[in-house]
Design an enzyme around this catalytic site. Structure first.
Site, PDB file in Angstrom:
ATOM      1  N   HIS A 146      -5.831   2.720   1.283  1.00  0.00           N
ATOM      2  CA  HIS A 146      -5.078   3.886   1.772  1.00  0.00           C
ATOM      3  C   HIS A 146      -5.743   4.544   2.991  1.00  0.00           C
ATOM      4  O   HIS A 146      -5.090   4.839   3.992  1.00  0.00           O
ATOM      5  CB  HIS A 146      -4.926   4.945   0.684  1.00  0.00           C
ATOM      6  CG  HIS A 146      -4.277   4.438  -0.573  1.00  0.00           C
ATOM      7  ND1 HIS A 146      -3.319   3.459  -0.575  1.00  0.00           N
ATOM      8  CD2 HIS A 146      -4.442   4.772  -1.874  1.00  0.00           C
ATOM      9  CE1 HIS A 146      -2.922   3.217  -1.812  1.00  0.00           C
ATOM     10  NE2 HIS A 146      -3.594   4.003  -2.621  1.00  0.00           N
ATOM     11  N   ASP A 158       0.912  -1.142   0.000  1.00  0.00           N
ATOM     12  CA  ASP A 158       0.000   0.000   0.000  1.00  0.00           C
ATOM     13  C   ASP A 158       0.951   1.190   0.000  1.00  0.00           C
ATOM     14  O   ASP A 158       1.591   1.470   1.021  1.00  0.00           O
ATOM     15  CB  ASP A 158      -0.870   0.015   1.254  1.00  0.00           C
ATOM     16  CG  ASP A 158      -1.842   1.170   1.234  1.00  0.00           C
ATOM     17  OD1 ASP A 158      -1.391   2.299   0.948  1.00  0.00           O
ATOM     18  OD2 ASP A 158      -3.036   0.971   1.484  1.00  0.00           O
ATOM     19  N   HIS A 159       1.088   1.875  -1.134  1.00  0.00           N
ATOM     20  CA  HIS A 159       2.189   2.839  -1.226  1.00  0.00           C
ATOM     21  C   HIS A 159       2.044   3.995  -0.234  1.00  0.00           C
ATOM     22  O   HIS A 159       3.001   4.686   0.059  1.00  0.00           O
ATOM     23  CB  HIS A 159       2.394   3.317  -2.673  1.00  0.00           C
ATOM     24  CG  HIS A 159       1.423   4.362  -3.127  1.00  0.00           C
ATOM     25  ND1 HIS A 159       0.185   4.058  -3.610  1.00  0.00           N
ATOM     26  CD2 HIS A 159       1.510   5.712  -3.182  1.00  0.00           C
ATOM     27  CE1 HIS A 159      -0.441   5.170  -3.940  1.00  0.00           C
ATOM     28  NE2 HIS A 159       0.346   6.199  -3.690  1.00  0.00           N
TER      29      HIS A 159
HETATM   30  C1  BG6 Z   1      -3.666   4.758  -6.139  1.00  0.00           C
HETATM   31  C2  BG6 Z   1      -5.055   4.810  -6.703  1.00  0.00           C
HETATM   32  O1  BG6 Z   1      -3.517   3.661  -5.283  1.00  0.00           O
HETATM   33  O2  BG6 Z   1      -3.408   5.952  -5.407  1.00  0.00           O
HETATM   34  C3  BG6 Z   1      -5.215   6.024  -7.582  1.00  0.00           C
HETATM   35  O3  BG6 Z   1      -5.300   3.630  -7.456  1.00  0.00           O
HETATM   36  C4  BG6 Z   1      -4.840   7.283  -6.836  1.00  0.00           C
HETATM   37  O4  BG6 Z   1      -6.546   6.118  -8.084  1.00  0.00           O
HETATM   38  C5  BG6 Z   1      -3.463   7.135  -6.193  1.00  0.00           C
HETATM   39  O5  BG6 Z   1      -4.819   8.363  -7.760  1.00  0.00           O
HETATM   40  C6  BG6 Z   1      -3.165   8.305  -5.283  1.00  0.00           C
HETATM   41  O6  BG6 Z   1      -1.826   8.210  -4.852  1.00  0.00           O
HETATM   42  P1  BG6 Z   1      -1.000   9.515  -4.485  1.00  0.00           P
HETATM   43  O7  BG6 Z   1       0.298   8.978  -3.981  1.00  0.00           O
HETATM   44  O8  BG6 Z   1      -0.858  10.319  -5.740  1.00  0.00           O
HETATM   45  O9  BG6 Z   1      -1.794  10.244  -3.439  1.00  0.00           O
END
Ligand code: BG6
Length: 480
Positions: A236, A173-174
């Site tokens: 997230h 989960d980044h």
């Molecule tokens: C991803 C989603 O996991 O996270 C995307 O699939 C979303 O839809 C993105 O835009 C948002 O990541 P960040 O790091 O740009 O907030």
């Protein structure tokens, strides 16, 4: 420096590999974090000669890496470690070819990064097993979304678990790799000051918002089946909620941290039946303007059904049934094509027990993840001059400024390094993913049962009005 390894990226020509993974690996290589024996092998169906892939990779890395960090000489050395192997990940025979191409591991750890559609996770794991590539040293990295329901996520976990041991599986989960998200743990567990007030007798409510200005870009096909609940809330936002709400773990190590997070997910009060209508607001963006540009409605986006009822916005009131948080609402909100890009957590404290001065007197802790990393504590102070006029003033910790000499790591750099080091603290354990789905499933089911079309909102706005009412009926407002 990491172990010598082969990093095999399935989905090697996709957006994730080109925009995030390769630039992250380039940074790690440049900073000599990777073992010089590392090989990065991109795998995809396209029949590209290696040189063409290198050109594609270089173009994307140049676009993603800051100009001052892109070094020609480093790129030459990095690209010498980069290869491309065309194959069809759904075909078992192609894995035999891959095994022959890789040869004997000879002490190298193989890391399989599945940057592909989730429907390929299980076939890839099985084919790796059949081809003898899934040995006890190998690691497998799975990108979210892991399934689309509890049942499908459990089936994926079962099948992956039949080939790999849990310690070999890294579910990404980044958001957990973002600097401020980890800072949240430092803030909570390295500052004794906050602990006594971090509970229901002092906290009025918590807000967690991830607002994006982007639409679905070229991911309409995937997004239209997922929607904001599966794409963002299930992972997230719930991960952020866990980090805010969890008890201090006994150690900062994978099992202890994840045990505490799972307890929170299991303590989430189920939202079912009528509650789904009362405590959730789904929305979908219509046409509007963002940054002075006209943008189309969601249903006109590429690969989206033109009578789609997929939500691009969700707001929800969640409750955690435990001693620390009983009675404290956690308002979660995420949406695409909103007025501005901002991801933040707000801890709103209760007002003073007895007002000496006029005006609402409340403290608020803001933890901002994006666009700037910032932590600020809103205090009430007297404004200069005669009389006791109070004004809120922020004690501001601008992390980008404080650490201006240090390059900010991208989430994927940190997470890739953790995979290479075998540290799963910032990855989701199987029971965590399943507990999150177990809470989300009834919400999705409730939305389907009481069929309620998503509320429209104009692109470039703050989401549907009903999301404002979700808080307003308890005298609260979204932090803007
Ligand atoms: C991803 C989603 O996991 O996270 C995307 O699939 C979303 O839809 C993105 O835009 C948002 O990541 P960040 O790091 O740009 O907030």
């Amino acid at each position: 420096m990491t172990i010598p390894c082969d990093i095999l990226v399935f989905g090697g020509t996709g957006d994730l590999a080109l925009h995030k993974l390769l630039p992250a690996l380039y940074h790690l290589f440049r900073e000599a974090r990777l073992n010089p024996a590392v090989r990065v092998i991109a795998l995809a169906r396209r029949n590209l000669p290696r040189n063409d892939y290198l050109k594609l990779a270089e173009r994307h890395c140049r676009a993603q890496v800051a100009r001052t960090d892109f070094d020609e000489e480093v790129w030459q050395r990095f690209s010498a470690r980069l290869d491309y192997f065309p194959m069809d990940a759904s075909q078992s025979a192609d894995f035999g070819r891959l095994a022959r191409y890789l040869g004997e591991p000879g002490g190298l750890t193989r890391i399989f990064y599945l940057a592909t559609a989730p429907k390929l996770f299980v076939p890839i794991a099985n084919h790796l097993h059949t081809a003898g590539l899934a040995d006890g040293e190998a690691r497998i990295v799975l990108e979210k979304p892991l399934g689309h329901s509890l049942e499908s996520a459990t089936a994926i976990n079962e099948a992956i678990g039949a080939v790999f041991e849990e310690f070999q599986v890294f579910r990404i989960d980044h958001y957990l790799g973002k600097e401020t998200v980890q800072n949240l743990m430092a803030l909570r567990f390295a500052n004794a000051l906050l602990e006594p007030v971090w509970r229901n007798n002092q906290v009025d409510h918590v807000q967690i918002s991830v607002c994006e200005t982007l639409g679905v870009e070229n991911r309409g096909g995937y997004y239209d089946k997922a929607g904001a609940i599966r794409d963002m809330l299930q992972n997230h936002l719930l991960q952020l909620l866990c980090l805010v709400a969890m008890e201090p773990p006994a150690q900062f190590e994978a099992e202890a941290v994840r045990d505490e997070k799972v307890k929170i997910l299991r303590a989430l009060k189920p939202i079912t039946g009528q509650d789904v209508q009362d405590k959730t607001v789904r929305g979908q963006y219509g046409p509007g303007r963002i940054g002075g540009q006209e943008v189309p409605a969601y249903y006109f986006e590429k690969d989206v059904d033109n009578d789609s009822d997929t939500e691009t916005f969700i707001a929800i009131e969640a409750h955690i049934d435990n001693w620390r948080w009983a009675g404290v609402p956690f308002y979660l909100r995420t949406g695409k094509r909103m007025a501005r890009r901002s991801s933040q957590i707000v801890i709103q404290f209760k007002p003073v027990p007895h007002e000496l001065f006029n005006g609402g007197q409340v403290n608020q802790l803001l933890i901002q993840l994006q666009p700037e990393e910032r932590i600020s504590l809103r205090m009430m102070t007297k404004s200069p001059g005669k009389g006791m006029r109070l004004e809120p003033v922020d004690l501001d910790l601008n992390l980008a400024q404080v650490f201006s000499q240090t390059r900010r790591w991208e989430a994927y750099e940190r997470l890739l390094l953790d995979v290479l080091e075998g540290d799963s603290t910032l990855f989701m354990r199987r029971d965590e993913v399943e507990a999150a789905w177990a809470w989300i499933d009834p919400v999705i089911k409730g939305c389907e049962e009481h069929f309620q079309a998503p509320r429209p909102y104009a692109a470039g706005s703050n989401g549907p009005e009903q999301a404002t009412s979700l808080l307003a009926r308890h005298g609260r407002v979204w932090h803007s």
